[in-house]
Enzyme design. Structure first.
Site, PDB file in Angstrom:
ATOM      1  N   HIS A  21       0.828  -1.212   0.000  1.00 25.62           N
ATOM      2  CA  HIS A  21       0.000   0.000   0.000  1.00 25.62           C
ATOM      3  C   HIS A  21       0.864   1.264   0.000  1.00 25.62           C
ATOM      4  O   HIS A  21       0.668   2.163  -0.834  1.00 25.62           O
ATOM      5  CB  HIS A  21      -0.918  -0.002   1.220  1.00 25.62           C
ATOM      6  CG  HIS A  21      -1.800   1.203   1.302  1.00 25.62           C
ATOM      7  ND1 HIS A  21      -3.038   1.260   0.721  1.00 25.62           N
ATOM      8  CD2 HIS A  21      -1.603   2.425   1.886  1.00 25.62           C
ATOM      9  CE1 HIS A  21      -3.583   2.443   0.933  1.00 25.62           C
ATOM     10  NE2 HIS A  21      -2.726   3.169   1.647  1.00 25.62           N
ATOM     11  N   GLU A  22       1.796   1.322   0.929  1.00 28.99           N
ATOM     12  CA  GLU A  22       2.619   2.525   1.039  1.00 28.99           C
ATOM     13  C   GLU A  22       3.543   2.691  -0.167  1.00 28.99           C
ATOM     14  O   GLU A  22       3.906   3.823  -0.524  1.00 28.99           O
ATOM     15  CB  GLU A  22       3.436   2.491   2.337  1.00 28.99           C
ATOM     16  CG  GLU A  22       2.601   2.460   3.603  1.00 28.99           C
ATOM     17  CD  GLU A  22       1.610   3.613   3.691  1.00 28.99           C
ATOM     18  OE1 GLU A  22       1.909   4.702   3.161  1.00 28.99           O
ATOM     19  OE2 GLU A  22       0.533   3.424   4.284  1.00 28.99           O
ATOM     20  N   HIS A  25       1.993   5.022  -2.747  1.00 30.33           N
ATOM     21  CA  HIS A  25       2.210   6.444  -2.501  1.00 30.33           C
ATOM     22  C   HIS A  25       3.664   6.830  -2.787  1.00 30.33           C
ATOM     23  O   HIS A  25       3.939   7.864  -3.399  1.00 30.33           O
ATOM     24  CB  HIS A  25       1.880   6.795  -1.047  1.00 30.33           C
ATOM     25  CG  HIS A  25       0.475   6.484  -0.647  1.00 30.33           C
ATOM     26  ND1 HIS A  25      -0.619   6.882  -1.382  1.00 30.33           N
ATOM     27  CD2 HIS A  25      -0.034   5.809   0.424  1.00 30.33           C
ATOM     28  CE1 HIS A  25      -1.734   6.493  -0.782  1.00 30.33           C
ATOM     29  NE2 HIS A  25      -1.399   5.827   0.309  1.00 30.33           N
TER      30      HIS A  25
END
Length: 342
Positions: A21-22, A25
Protein backbone atom coordinates in the site's frame (compact mmCIF):
# COMPACT_ATOMS: atom_id res chain seq x y z
CA UNK A 1 2.45 -25.32 12.49
CA UNK A 2 4.85 -24.16 15.19
CA UNK A 3 3.20 -21.24 17.08
CA UNK A 4 6.30 -19.06 16.76
CA UNK A 5 6.53 -19.66 13.01
CA UNK A 6 2.80 -19.03 12.71
CA UNK A 7 3.11 -15.70 14.54
CA UNK A 8 6.02 -14.68 12.31
CA UNK A 9 4.05 -15.65 9.21
CA UNK A 10 1.03 -13.59 10.30
CA UNK A 11 3.29 -10.60 11.00
CA UNK A 12 4.90 -11.03 7.58
CA UNK A 13 1.50 -11.07 5.88
CA UNK A 14 0.40 -7.82 7.52
CA UNK A 15 3.74 -6.14 6.92
CA UNK A 16 3.74 -7.18 3.28
CA UNK A 17 0.27 -5.77 2.62
CA UNK A 18 1.18 -2.48 4.31
CA UNK A 19 4.41 -2.22 2.30
CA UNK A 20 2.45 -2.77 -0.92
CA UNK A 21 0.00 0.00 0.00
CA UNK A 22 2.62 2.52 1.04
CA UNK A 23 4.74 1.67 -2.01
CA UNK A 24 1.91 3.02 -4.14
CA UNK A 25 2.21 6.44 -2.50
CA UNK A 26 6.01 6.28 -2.43
CA UNK A 27 6.59 5.30 -6.06
CA UNK A 28 4.03 7.68 -7.57
CA UNK A 29 5.25 10.50 -5.32
CA UNK A 30 8.82 9.93 -6.49
CA UNK A 31 7.66 9.65 -10.09
CA UNK A 32 6.03 13.10 -10.13
CA UNK A 33 8.88 14.77 -8.23
CA UNK A 34 7.46 15.08 -4.71
CA UNK A 35 10.06 14.81 -1.97
CA UNK A 36 9.43 11.74 0.19
CA UNK A 37 10.70 12.40 3.72
CA UNK A 38 9.80 9.09 5.33
CA UNK A 39 8.57 5.56 4.59
CA UNK A 40 7.45 3.85 7.82
CA UNK A 41 5.95 0.45 8.48
CA UNK A 42 3.96 0.56 11.71
CA UNK A 43 3.17 3.38 14.13
CA UNK A 44 4.58 4.54 17.45
CA UNK A 45 8.22 4.52 18.57
CA UNK A 46 10.80 3.79 15.90
CA UNK A 47 12.54 0.44 16.35
CA UNK A 48 14.83 0.75 13.38
CA UNK A 49 15.50 3.49 10.88
CA UNK A 50 17.97 4.36 8.17
CA UNK A 51 18.15 7.40 5.95
CA UNK A 52 18.98 6.69 2.33
CA UNK A 53 19.23 9.80 0.21
CA UNK A 54 16.46 12.16 1.30
CA UNK A 55 14.13 9.48 2.69
CA UNK A 56 14.09 7.89 6.16
CA UNK A 57 13.03 4.23 6.05
CA UNK A 58 11.71 3.08 9.44
CA UNK A 59 10.09 0.16 11.25
CA UNK A 60 7.93 1.16 14.21
CA UNK A 61 6.63 -0.63 17.28
CA UNK A 62 2.90 -0.98 16.49
CA UNK A 63 2.40 -3.15 13.36
CA UNK A 64 -1.07 -1.83 12.55
CA UNK A 65 -0.43 0.10 9.38
CA UNK A 66 2.22 2.44 8.10
CA UNK A 67 2.69 5.76 6.37
CA UNK A 68 4.66 7.67 3.78
CA UNK A 69 5.44 11.28 4.70
CA UNK A 70 5.35 13.54 1.65
CA UNK A 71 6.99 16.95 1.95
CA UNK A 72 4.51 19.78 2.46
CA UNK A 73 1.47 17.51 2.75
CA UNK A 74 0.72 19.00 6.16
CA UNK A 75 0.15 22.37 4.50
CA UNK A 76 3.64 23.81 4.85
CA UNK A 77 5.57 24.95 1.79
CA UNK A 78 9.02 24.17 3.17
CA UNK A 79 9.78 21.84 0.24
CA UNK A 80 9.22 24.60 -2.28
CA UNK A 81 8.57 23.29 -5.79
CA UNK A 82 8.92 19.70 -4.52
CA UNK A 83 6.11 20.12 -2.00
CA UNK A 84 3.01 17.95 -2.35
CA UNK A 85 0.74 20.99 -2.63
CA UNK A 86 2.97 22.61 -5.25
CA UNK A 87 2.10 19.91 -7.77
CA UNK A 88 -0.89 19.86 -10.15
CA UNK A 89 -4.12 18.51 -8.74
CA UNK A 90 -4.17 15.47 -11.02
CA UNK A 91 -0.71 14.41 -9.83
CA UNK A 92 -1.71 14.78 -6.17
CA UNK A 93 -4.86 12.76 -6.81
CA UNK A 94 -2.88 9.90 -8.39
CA UNK A 95 -0.43 9.84 -5.46
CA UNK A 96 -3.30 9.69 -2.94
CA UNK A 97 -5.26 6.87 -4.61
CA UNK A 98 -2.15 4.89 -5.64
CA UNK A 99 -2.01 3.06 -2.30
CA UNK A 100 -5.42 1.50 -2.83
CA UNK A 101 -4.69 0.85 -6.51
CA UNK A 102 -1.60 -1.13 -5.51
CA UNK A 103 -3.73 -3.08 -3.04
CA UNK A 104 -6.13 -3.93 -5.89
CA UNK A 105 -3.24 -4.96 -8.14
CA UNK A 106 -1.75 -7.38 -5.58
CA UNK A 107 -4.68 -9.86 -5.59
CA UNK A 108 -4.74 -9.80 -9.39
CA UNK A 109 -1.06 -10.77 -9.34
CA UNK A 110 -1.48 -13.42 -6.63
CA UNK A 111 -4.59 -14.97 -8.17
CA UNK A 112 -2.90 -15.03 -11.58
CA UNK A 113 0.04 -16.95 -10.12
CA UNK A 114 -2.35 -19.45 -8.54
CA UNK A 115 -4.26 -19.94 -11.79
CA UNK A 116 -1.10 -20.29 -13.86
CA UNK A 117 0.22 -22.84 -11.34
CA UNK A 118 -3.05 -24.73 -11.17
CA UNK A 119 -4.64 -26.07 -8.00
CA UNK A 120 -4.27 -29.76 -7.10
CA UNK A 121 -7.14 -31.89 -5.85
CA UNK A 122 -6.85 -31.52 -2.08
CA UNK A 123 -8.69 -33.50 0.60
CA UNK A 124 -10.37 -31.03 2.99
CA UNK A 125 -12.49 -33.49 4.96
CA UNK A 126 -12.54 -37.23 5.66
CA UNK A 127 -15.79 -38.60 7.09
CA UNK A 128 -15.31 -41.05 9.99
CA UNK A 129 -15.97 -44.70 9.23
CA UNK A 130 -15.85 -44.24 5.43
CA UNK A 131 -13.56 -46.20 3.07
CA UNK A 132 -11.16 -43.25 2.86
CA UNK A 133 -10.88 -42.98 6.64
CA UNK A 134 -10.39 -46.73 7.04
CA UNK A 135 -7.68 -46.73 4.38
CA UNK A 136 -5.71 -43.94 6.06
CA UNK A 137 -6.38 -40.92 3.84
CA UNK A 138 -6.18 -37.69 5.85
CA UNK A 139 -7.29 -34.05 5.49
CA UNK A 140 -4.61 -32.06 3.71
CA UNK A 141 -3.61 -34.94 1.41
CA UNK A 142 -3.22 -34.00 -2.25
CA UNK A 143 -4.65 -36.62 -4.60
CA UNK A 144 -2.00 -37.36 -7.22
CA UNK A 145 -3.28 -40.45 -9.04
CA UNK A 146 -5.88 -43.24 -9.06
CA UNK A 147 -4.69 -46.64 -10.30
CA UNK A 148 -1.62 -44.92 -11.74
CA UNK A 149 -3.60 -42.36 -13.77
CA UNK A 150 -2.76 -38.75 -12.96
CA UNK A 151 -5.54 -36.70 -11.34
CA UNK A 152 -5.65 -32.95 -12.09
CA UNK A 153 -9.36 -32.15 -11.93
CA UNK A 154 -12.25 -33.02 -9.63
CA UNK A 155 -14.12 -34.53 -12.58
CA UNK A 156 -11.22 -36.93 -13.22
CA UNK A 157 -11.36 -38.13 -9.61
CA UNK A 158 -15.13 -38.63 -9.75
CA UNK A 159 -14.87 -40.51 -13.05
CA UNK A 160 -12.12 -42.80 -11.72
CA UNK A 161 -14.10 -43.59 -8.57
CA UNK A 162 -17.31 -44.31 -10.50
CA UNK A 163 -15.46 -46.41 -13.08
CA UNK A 164 -14.35 -48.77 -10.30
CA UNK A 165 -17.97 -49.88 -9.76
CA UNK A 166 -17.04 -50.76 -6.20
CA UNK A 167 -13.81 -52.61 -6.93
CA UNK A 168 -10.74 -51.61 -4.87
CA UNK A 169 -8.70 -48.75 -6.33
CA UNK A 170 -5.20 -47.51 -5.60
CA UNK A 171 -5.29 -43.86 -4.50
CA UNK A 172 -1.90 -42.10 -4.45
CA UNK A 173 -1.64 -38.94 -2.36
CA UNK A 174 1.08 -36.46 -1.50
CA UNK A 175 1.37 -35.70 2.19
CA UNK A 176 3.90 -33.10 3.28
CA UNK A 177 6.16 -33.91 0.35
CA UNK A 178 5.94 -37.69 0.65
CA UNK A 179 3.97 -40.04 -1.58
CA UNK A 180 1.55 -42.59 -0.09
CA UNK A 181 -0.65 -45.12 -1.88
CA UNK A 182 -3.80 -46.54 -0.25
CA UNK A 183 -6.18 -49.27 -1.32
CA UNK A 184 -9.75 -47.96 -1.08
CA UNK A 185 -13.04 -49.67 -1.98
CA UNK A 186 -15.65 -47.06 -3.06
CA UNK A 187 -19.22 -47.46 -1.79
CA UNK A 188 -22.34 -46.80 -3.84
CA UNK A 189 -24.67 -44.10 -2.55
CA UNK A 190 -22.47 -43.19 0.41
CA UNK A 191 -24.26 -40.45 2.42
CA UNK A 192 -26.67 -39.78 -0.40
CA UNK A 193 -24.07 -39.58 -3.17
CA UNK A 194 -25.49 -40.32 -6.64
CA UNK A 195 -22.58 -42.63 -7.57
CA UNK A 196 -19.66 -44.34 -5.88
CA UNK A 197 -17.80 -42.35 -3.24
CA UNK A 198 -14.77 -42.56 -0.97
CA UNK A 199 -16.10 -40.45 1.90
CA UNK A 200 -13.96 -37.36 1.38
CA UNK A 201 -14.58 -33.70 0.70
CA UNK A 202 -12.18 -32.28 -1.88
CA UNK A 203 -11.38 -28.88 -3.39
CA UNK A 204 -9.08 -27.58 -6.11
CA UNK A 205 -8.64 -29.48 -9.31
CA UNK A 206 -7.71 -26.60 -11.63
CA UNK A 207 -5.41 -27.12 -14.59
CA UNK A 208 -2.73 -24.45 -15.13
CA UNK A 209 -3.99 -21.51 -17.21
CA UNK A 210 -2.15 -19.47 -19.84
CA UNK A 211 -0.90 -16.08 -18.50
CA UNK A 212 -3.38 -13.91 -20.42
CA UNK A 213 -6.33 -16.11 -19.42
CA UNK A 214 -5.13 -16.21 -15.81
CA UNK A 215 -4.91 -12.41 -15.58
CA UNK A 216 -8.36 -12.00 -17.13
CA UNK A 217 -9.87 -14.54 -14.72
CA UNK A 218 -8.12 -12.84 -11.78
CA UNK A 219 -9.50 -9.42 -12.71
CA UNK A 220 -12.99 -10.93 -12.88
CA UNK A 221 -12.48 -12.62 -9.50
CA UNK A 222 -11.41 -9.34 -7.93
CA UNK A 223 -14.54 -7.73 -9.36
CA UNK A 224 -16.67 -10.51 -7.86
CA UNK A 225 -14.98 -10.08 -4.46
CA UNK A 226 -15.55 -6.32 -4.50
CA UNK A 227 -19.22 -6.80 -5.35
CA UNK A 228 -19.55 -9.51 -2.71
CA UNK A 229 -17.95 -7.29 -0.07
CA UNK A 230 -20.40 -4.44 -0.63
CA UNK A 231 -23.31 -6.89 -0.83
CA UNK A 232 -22.25 -8.39 2.50
CA UNK A 233 -22.03 -4.97 4.15
CA UNK A 234 -25.48 -4.10 2.81
CA UNK A 235 -26.89 -7.33 4.28
CA UNK A 236 -25.30 -6.60 7.65
CA UNK A 237 -26.92 -3.17 7.62
CA UNK A 238 -30.38 -4.35 6.56
CA UNK A 239 -30.83 -7.92 7.81
CA UNK A 240 -31.57 -7.86 11.56
CA UNK A 241 -31.05 -11.63 11.82
CA UNK A 242 -27.34 -11.18 11.05
CA UNK A 243 -26.89 -8.98 14.12
CA UNK A 244 -25.45 -5.88 12.46
CA UNK A 245 -21.85 -4.76 12.00
CA UNK A 246 -20.89 -5.73 15.57
CA UNK A 247 -22.82 -8.98 15.67
CA UNK A 248 -21.44 -12.54 15.43
CA UNK A 249 -21.25 -12.21 11.65
CA UNK A 250 -20.11 -8.61 11.70
CA UNK A 251 -16.98 -6.72 10.75
CA UNK A 252 -13.71 -8.11 12.07
CA UNK A 253 -11.09 -5.96 13.76
CA UNK A 254 -7.35 -6.57 14.13
CA UNK A 255 -7.80 -9.48 16.55
CA UNK A 256 -10.33 -11.24 14.33
CA UNK A 257 -8.21 -10.71 11.22
CA UNK A 258 -5.09 -12.06 12.93
CA UNK A 259 -7.00 -15.12 14.12
CA UNK A 260 -8.42 -15.76 10.65
CA UNK A 261 -5.00 -15.26 9.06
CA UNK A 262 -3.53 -17.86 11.41
CA UNK A 263 -6.32 -20.26 10.44
CA UNK A 264 -5.79 -19.67 6.71
CA UNK A 265 -2.01 -20.11 7.10
CA UNK A 266 -2.57 -23.65 8.34
CA UNK A 267 -4.73 -24.47 5.30
CA UNK A 268 -1.80 -24.58 2.89
CA UNK A 269 -0.03 -22.26 0.48
CA UNK A 270 -2.85 -21.65 -2.00
CA UNK A 271 -5.36 -20.99 0.79
CA UNK A 272 -3.05 -18.46 2.43
CA UNK A 273 -2.22 -16.75 -0.88
CA UNK A 274 -5.92 -16.29 -1.65
CA UNK A 275 -6.48 -14.87 1.84
CA UNK A 276 -3.57 -12.42 1.45
CA UNK A 277 -5.12 -11.24 -1.81
CA UNK A 278 -8.49 -10.79 -0.13
CA UNK A 279 -6.91 -8.87 2.79
CA UNK A 280 -5.07 -6.59 0.39
CA UNK A 281 -8.27 -5.94 -1.52
CA UNK A 282 -10.13 -5.20 1.74
CA UNK A 283 -7.44 -2.75 2.84
CA UNK A 284 -7.67 -0.98 -0.52
CA UNK A 285 -11.45 -0.71 -0.29
CA UNK A 286 -11.40 0.62 3.28
CA UNK A 287 -8.70 3.19 2.50
CA UNK A 288 -10.52 4.56 -0.53
CA UNK A 289 -13.70 5.30 1.45
CA UNK A 290 -14.37 9.08 1.63
CA UNK A 291 -13.71 9.22 5.38
CA UNK A 292 -11.39 11.84 6.96
CA UNK A 293 -7.83 10.64 7.64
CA UNK A 294 -8.15 7.87 5.05
CA UNK A 295 -6.87 8.17 1.50
CA UNK A 296 -10.44 8.44 0.27
CA UNK A 297 -11.02 11.41 2.56
CA UNK A 298 -7.98 13.21 1.19
CA UNK A 299 -9.06 12.39 -2.36
CA UNK A 300 -12.49 13.87 -1.56
CA UNK A 301 -10.84 17.17 -0.58
CA UNK A 302 -8.97 17.17 -3.90
CA UNK A 303 -12.24 16.64 -5.78
CA UNK A 304 -13.75 19.50 -3.78
CA UNK A 305 -10.78 21.65 -4.81
CA UNK A 306 -11.42 20.76 -8.45
CA UNK A 307 -15.07 21.83 -8.14
CA UNK A 308 -14.35 25.07 -6.22
CA UNK A 309 -11.34 26.02 -8.28
CA UNK A 310 -9.25 26.59 -5.15
CA UNK A 311 -8.01 24.37 -2.32
CA UNK A 312 -9.58 24.10 1.12
CA UNK A 313 -7.60 25.93 3.80
CA UNK A 314 -4.82 23.45 4.78
CA UNK A 315 -5.25 24.09 8.51
CA UNK A 316 -8.98 23.33 8.34
CA UNK A 317 -8.41 20.21 6.26
CA UNK A 318 -5.81 18.94 8.75
CA UNK A 319 -8.25 19.53 11.61
CA UNK A 320 -10.89 17.46 9.82
CA UNK A 321 -8.37 14.66 9.31
CA UNK A 322 -7.32 14.78 12.99
CA UNK A 323 -10.95 14.42 14.08
CA UNK A 324 -11.45 11.61 11.58
CA UNK A 325 -8.35 9.84 12.88
CA UNK A 326 -9.65 10.02 16.44
CA UNK A 327 -13.01 8.57 15.35
CA UNK A 328 -11.21 5.89 13.34
CA UNK A 329 -9.13 4.77 16.33
CA UNK A 330 -12.28 4.70 18.47
CA UNK A 331 -14.00 2.47 15.91
CA UNK A 332 -10.96 0.18 15.75
CA UNK A 333 -11.02 -0.08 19.55
CA UNK A 334 -14.73 -0.92 19.54
CA UNK A 335 -14.38 -3.59 16.84
CA UNK A 336 -11.32 -5.04 18.60
CA UNK A 337 -13.26 -5.27 21.87
CA UNK A 338 -16.03 -7.03 19.98
CA UNK A 339 -13.46 -9.46 18.51
CA UNK A 340 -12.30 -10.36 22.01
CA UNK A 341 -15.91 -10.99 23.13
CA UNK A 342 -16.40 -13.36 20.19
Amino acid sequence: MNPILLALLVALVFTGIVVVHESGHYLTGKAVGIRVDQFSVGFGPMLFGRKIGETLYAIRAIPLGGFVKLAGMDGSDEAGPRSFNAHPLWQRFIVIVAGSLFNFMLPVLLFSVLLMSGAPVRVDQVDPGTPAAQAGIMPGDVVVAVDGHRIQQLSELRSAVNASEGAPIQVTVNRQGRSHTYTVRPILGLKGASGYALGVGVTGGLKPMAPVSAVGASVREVGVLIGGTFAGLYQLATDKQLGGFLGPNGVRGPVGIVKQTATEAQGGGSTLIFWVGFLSLSLGLVNILPFPALDGGRAAFLLLEAVRGRPVDPAREQMVHYVGLAILFALIGLVTYNDVLR
